[in-house]
Scaffold this active site. Structure first.
Site, mmCIF file in Angstrom:
data_model
loop_
_atom_site.group_PDB
_atom_site.id
_atom_site.type_symbol
_atom_site.label_atom_id
_atom_site.label_comp_id
_atom_site.label_asym_id
_atom_site.label_seq_id
_atom_site.Cartn_x
_atom_site.Cartn_y
_atom_site.Cartn_z
ATOM 1 C CD GLU A 57 55.406 80.143 32.880
ATOM 2 O OE1 GLU A 57 55.699 78.966 33.129
ATOM 3 O OE2 GLU A 57 55.761 80.728 31.858
ATOM 4 N N GLY A 106 51.952 70.250 32.769
ATOM 5 C CA GLY A 106 52.673 68.986 32.775
ATOM 6 C C GLY A 106 53.842 69.061 33.749
ATOM 7 C CB ALA A 107 56.845 69.727 34.179
ATOM 8 C CG MET A 108 56.168 75.926 37.160
ATOM 9 S SD MET A 108 55.909 76.965 35.695
ATOM 10 C CE MET A 108 57.093 78.268 36.026
ATOM 11 C CD GLU A 109 59.294 77.321 33.203
ATOM 12 O OE1 GLU A 109 58.437 76.434 33.293
ATOM 13 O OE2 GLU A 109 59.154 78.339 32.500
ATOM 14 C CG ASN A 110 58.447 76.381 40.185
ATOM 15 O OD1 ASN A 110 57.742 77.313 39.853
ATOM 16 N ND2 ASN A 110 57.972 75.157 40.357
ATOM 17 C CD GLU A 139 59.195 72.009 32.491
ATOM 18 O OE1 GLU A 139 59.427 73.209 32.697
ATOM 19 O OE2 GLU A 139 58.239 71.621 31.780
ATOM 20 C CG HIS A 170 61.864 76.548 30.751
ATOM 21 N ND1 HIS A 170 61.702 77.467 29.743
ATOM 22 C CD2 HIS A 170 60.784 75.727 30.692
ATOM 23 C CE1 HIS A 170 60.575 77.207 29.093
ATOM 24 N NE2 HIS A 170 59.999 76.152 29.642
ATOM 25 C CD GLU A 204 57.043 77.402 27.989
ATOM 26 O OE1 GLU A 204 57.620 76.338 27.732
ATOM 27 O OE2 GLU A 204 56.870 77.806 29.161
HETATM 28 N N1 BES Z 1 56.324 76.814 31.747
HETATM 29 C C1 BES Z 1 55.596 75.649 31.447
HETATM 30 C C2 BES Z 1 54.517 75.346 32.440
HETATM 31 C C3 BES Z 1 53.296 76.222 32.324
HETATM 32 C C4 BES Z 1 52.400 76.012 31.309
HETATM 33 C C5 BES Z 1 53.025 77.187 33.242
HETATM 34 C C6 BES Z 1 51.274 76.799 31.209
HETATM 35 C C7 BES Z 1 51.915 77.983 33.151
HETATM 36 C C8 BES Z 1 51.027 77.783 32.137
HETATM 37 C C9 BES Z 1 56.515 74.436 31.377
HETATM 38 O O1 BES Z 1 57.832 74.712 31.072
HETATM 39 C C10 BES Z 1 56.012 73.597 30.247
HETATM 40 O O2 BES Z 1 56.104 74.027 29.141
HETATM 41 N N2 BES Z 1 55.466 72.427 30.537
HETATM 42 C C11 BES Z 1 54.880 71.585 29.534
HETATM 43 C C12 BES Z 1 55.672 70.352 29.325
HETATM 44 C C13 BES Z 1 56.646 70.478 28.200
HETATM 45 C C14 BES Z 1 57.474 69.241 28.029
HETATM 46 C C15 BES Z 1 56.016 70.813 26.880
HETATM 47 C C16 BES Z 1 53.488 71.228 29.983
HETATM 48 O O3 BES Z 1 53.119 71.635 31.064
HETATM 49 O O4 BES Z 1 52.803 70.571 29.239
HETATM 50 ZN ZN ZN Z 2 58.186 75.236 29.127
#
Ligand code: BES
Ligand code: ZN
Length: 919
Positions: free
Chosen positions: A170, A303-307, A340, A343, A362
């Protein structure tokens, strides 16, 4: 194609646009969207249905070979196939197309990789027959160090560094792993096969279907996925341990960790186990895949990714160590896991049609995660903490340089920048506002209907509003459009005349600069009148309106009108607007806070709005200072956190506007936290609440930053005790930041032993959260030489790129000049190293730049970034400079407020502000 010269690529670019323009006139109207500079979308002549992908990563050379066979449907007449590919060498001879209609294999006459647009154009001699076809090709790529696409992460086993291969696709980097239609609307099924050394673990979205061992290697065949978008595909190859459990409905849930650390996954596993059934019930649809894996990756940009089915995390957002993790770390893990997993429905099952609707993903995941965490841990009072989301959204959305929730996205490189507080936090806040307005039950019904209707499909913002309107009978689209299509938010000014039962409301756009913006919203206003039992709600449109207060509140028993003791708008802070009260109303609220009649979220809202109005020069600083004094017996975690935050900002403005008043200001601020500090002490109290555990560290840090001698001495003592004895109970994780801050503040180049001791602790720890805590404080010295040293450490191989930003968050006022000099002197290195990761480079700029508060500095910074300008950071640069100018204006204003010095003197001496005027 491999090794083509740059000049050829440029020529090819020109040619490709000619081809594309010709294509435009051949397609039917609805399919004629072309990859041109304005839309940047792939042409819709061909649609992928099923990908068969083989990957052979080489963990020594960091290269990978791949094969892809895409079953596609040719839906419109064309002799071109256009798809995405980037940083891949495609073996030209391997590219072939077999069409069902003719059962013949055809080869393209021309293959072009357009570097800038990351597309691959295949041109065939003849117009292709409509219907099914199979497109195949072989390619090679690199496991890069950029934390995107198919990349390399480094881990250590028994002191030896090893490579793992992992993916982050992503928003648009699947194209760096295999050629594909890399847009969220092109959903297809995926069947992966990965060839790896025998001793490695391979994970992907789906469970393993079968394995075959061939010599020292194995081929792992995964089951075919349901229809999904390319950005959710994932593969991880490495050495891991895992723990597992099963949900009530038979889904296998695992947490994978570094070898030897599996127990650190226990907390997240438990959260996931309980969250899945919660969402299944809430969304009215079961978790769509047979299994869920969650894994910690040592190098990870987000921070994390919802694959889908394989969620990847930073170590710090997944792993919990029973001794060294804090209450705040635990809360973070729970929130991230809940986000995550949300998602899996909102984003993965139903996916935004295009990145313009990113906020649907998001904003919703953010909002829903609070619902889940509240269900799991009601004692955390997470909905009270939700106000932090709203406030962080306000901070960005109060800028002229903000953007609407629904934002035009042209080039893929613009997508990264919109993963910001607007999409996440404003998105989540307006959902909360809508949920409150529609009521939770109706809202849930609407959501589950939406999920059912769009499952395995794509949706746009309007689709959600339609379903919600249908289910609720309310004009949701009309209400919400004003929030999603324009940037900014309103401030509602409330005025009441004496004993009148009418309140006059005026809305204008709130800008942090204090200028009245032109925006106008449909605002769901709520009001509580003298009691939370008496409340009303109104839909306010237009600039000026008058609302009638709920009747019972304004009449005494004999029918006479009587002024309610207090009136609070935006009850529970569920609306996305600020409130400015007239003097009379503000005074009544102050007394109501002092007498304990106002609930925590509203106490928070009153303080935060007053701060914002003051910083925007719409109210004197004295009004804010007097209000702060009313909170000195505050005990709620969220409210105190806000008070701490406001105190830091007040310290900054006084520092720059009235340096002579700094000592009294600090003394006053310390006095605000004495009650809480006494209650909490330094040691955990058996059976204490999660919120008290979090609060202790924050309150002590606030005292230490404001120069409380006693707290500083105690913190140093505890730190040194810990240095001599790692097993001491005197230095639990929850107070470590406070302790580290206390020692670092005092470090000087001439007396640096504490700095070196802290680095020893850094090197010693193998827990990411502990390392981050240390990084977060090492730049907090008041000696610029030491600040520079900390910043140089940031560039050393001892700090992973992903963690470099923590160091920046520790820089204080004393370090701001040194850090700006450092940034400008090292810009080329910094850009070279972090420029490809927008989320990192953006923070380098915002953290360092936003500390300043003079017009001259703003000009200097602007000049610098005019010379060093890149589209990917444009928005961040403008926002940061705007912030500096706003702060400069506040400083100028406060400098002219002659009575601030007197008031802080009085407050520092324990005197009260005059109750009448509040000053
Ligand atoms: N889909 C995002 C990860 C992401 C962020 C991918 C930017 C590509 C570009 C994931 O679901 C997400 O939002 N992660 C957050 C943590 C969340 C608890 C707010 C993050 O990465 O900070
Ligand atoms: Zn997210």
């Amino acid at each position: 194609m491999a090794g083509r010269a740059a000049a050829t690529a440029i020529l090819a670019l020109g040619a490709s646009y000619v081809i594309l323009k010709q294509l435009k006139y051949r397609g039917r109207k609805d399919r004629s969207r072309l990859l041109l500079k304005d839309t940047m979308r792939l042409p819709r002549f061909v649609e992928p249905r099923r990908y068969d992908i083989e990957l052979m990563p080489n963990l020594d050379t960091c290269k990978f070979d791949g094969k892809v066979a895409v079953r596609l449907e040719i839906v419109d007449k064309t002799n071109h196939i256009v798809l995405n590919a980037a940083d891949l060498n495609i073996y030209e001879k391997s590219v072939s197309l077999r069409t069902s209609a003719t059962r013949q294999v055809v080869w393209p006459t021309r293959i072009e990789l357009v570097k800038d647009d990351e597309i691959l154009i295949l041109t065939f001699e003849e117009i292709l027959p409509l219907g099914d076809a199979l497109l195949s090709m072989d390619f090679q790529g690199t496991l890069n160090d950029q934390m995107k696409g198919f990349y390399r992460s480094v881990y250590t086993v028994g002191g030896v560094k090893k490579n793992m291969a992992t993916t982050q696709f992503e928003p648009a980097d699947a194209r760096r792993c295999f050629p594909c239609w890399d847009e969220p609307a092109y959903k297809a099924t995926f069947k992966l096969t990965v060839h790896v050394p025998l001793d490695r673990v391979v994970l992907s979205n789906m469970p393993v279907a079968s394995e075959a061992v061939i010599g020292p290697k194995k081929s792992v065949f995964f089951e075919e996925s349901p229809k999904m978008s390319t950005y959710l595909v994932a593969v991880v190859v490495g050495e891991f341990d895992f723990i597992e459990t099963e949900t009530e409905d038979g889904k296998l849930v695992r947490v994978y960790t570094e070898v030897g650390k599996k127990e650190q996954g226990r907390f997240a596993l438990d959260v996931a186990l309980k969250t899945l059934p919660f969402y299944t019930k809430y969304f009215g649809t079961a978790y769509p895949l047979p299994k869920l894996d969650m894994i910690a990756i040592p190098d990870f940009a987000a921070g994390a990714m919802e694959n889908y089915g394989l969620v990847t995390y930073r170590e710090a957002t997944l792993l919990i160590d029973e001794v060294h993790s804090t209450a705040a770390n635990k809360q973070r893990v729970a929130v991230v896991v809940a986000h995550e997993l949300a998602h899996m429905w909102f984003g993965n099952l139903v996916t935004m049609e295009w990145w313009t609707h990113l906020w649907l993903n998001e904003g919703f995941a953010t909002w829903v995660s609070y619902l889940a965490v509240d269900y799991l841990f009601p004692e955390w009072r997470i909905w009270t903490q939700f106000v932090d989301q709203t406030v962080e959204a306000f901070r960005l959305d109060g800028l002229v340089e903000s953007h609407p929730i629904e934002v035009e996205v042209g080039h893929v490189r613009e997508i990264d920048e919109i993963f910001d507080a607007i999409s996440y936090k404003k998105g989540a806040s307006i959902i909360r506002m809508l949920q409150t307005y529609l009521t939770p039950d109706v809202f849930q019904k609407g959501l589950s209907e939406y999920i059912k209707r769009f499952a395995y499909k794509n949706a746009a913002t309007g689709d959600l509003w339609s379903v919600l309107s249908e289910v609720s009978g309310e004009p949701v689209g009309e209400l919400m459009n004003s929030w999603t299509s324009q940037k900014g938010f309103p401030v509602i000014s409330a005025k009441v005349h004496g004993k009148a039962t009418f309140v006059e409301l005026k809305q204008s756009q709130f800008l942090s600069s204090g200028v009245d913006g032109k925006g106008e919203w449909v605002v769901p206003v709520t009001v509580a009148v003298g009691s939370y039992k008496i409340s009303g709600s109104y839909l306010v449109r237009g600039k000026i309106s008058t609302i009638e207060l709920p009747a019972s509140s304004s009449e005494s028993s004999d029918g006479e009108n009587e002024a309610p003791s207090w009136i609070k708008l935006n009850v529970g802070q569920t609306g996305f607007y600020r409130v400015q009260y007239d003097e009379d109303l503000a005074k009544r609220l102050r007394s109501a806070i002092a007498s304990g009649s106002i609930e925590a979220t509203d106490r928070f809202g009153i303080l935060e709005d007053t701060y914002a109005l003051s910083a925007a020069c719409k109210q004197p600083l004295n009004v804010l200072l007097s209000l702060m004094e009313v909170y000195k017996n505050e005990s709620d975690y969220t409210v105190l956190s806000c008070l701490i935050d406001v105190s830091y900002r007040v310290q900054q403005v006084v520092n720059d506007a009235l340096p002579a008043a700094v000592p009294d200001t600090k003394k006053f601020i310390c006095s605000l936290f004495q009650t809480a500090a006494k209650k909490l002490g330094w040691d955990p109290i058996p059976g204490e609440s999660h919120l008290d555990a979090m609060l202790r560290g924050e309150v002590l840090s606030a005292l230490i930053s404001s120069g409380d001698e006693e707290a500083i001495a105690e913190a140093k003592h505890r730190f040194h005790t810990y240095l001599n004895d790692r097993k001491t109970s005197l230095f639990p994780a929850d107070i470590r930041v406070a302790g580290y801050k206390a020692v670092i503040q005092g470090v000087k180049a001439s007396d640096r032993s504490d700095y070196d001791s802290l680095l020893t602790l850094y090197r010693e720890s193998d827990l990411s959260q502990e390392k981050n805590r240390i990084l977060g404080t090492i730049a907090a010295s008041t000696d610029p030489v030491m600040v520079r040293e900390a910043l140089d450490f940031l560039l050393s191989p001892e700090v992973r790129s992903q963690d470099s930003i923590w160091i920046l968050s520790g820089i204080g006022l004393e370090g701001r000049d040194a850090s700006w000099t450092w940034l400008s002197e090292n810009w080329d290195t910094i850009w070279g190293r972090y420029g490809d990761t927008v989320s990192l480079i953006a923070r380098f700029i915002s953290r360092i730049v936003s500390q300043f508060s003079s017009y001259e500095k703003a000009d200097e910074i602007e000049a610098f970034f005019t010379k060093n300008s890149y589209p990917a950071i444009d928005r961040t640069v403008s926002q940061s400079i705007e912030r500096v100018r706003i702060m400069a204006q506040w400083v100028k204003h406060v400098h002219q407020e002659s009575d601030v010095t007197d008031l802080v003197k009085k407050l520092a001496a324990g005197g009260k502000a005059s109750p009448e005027t509040g000053e």
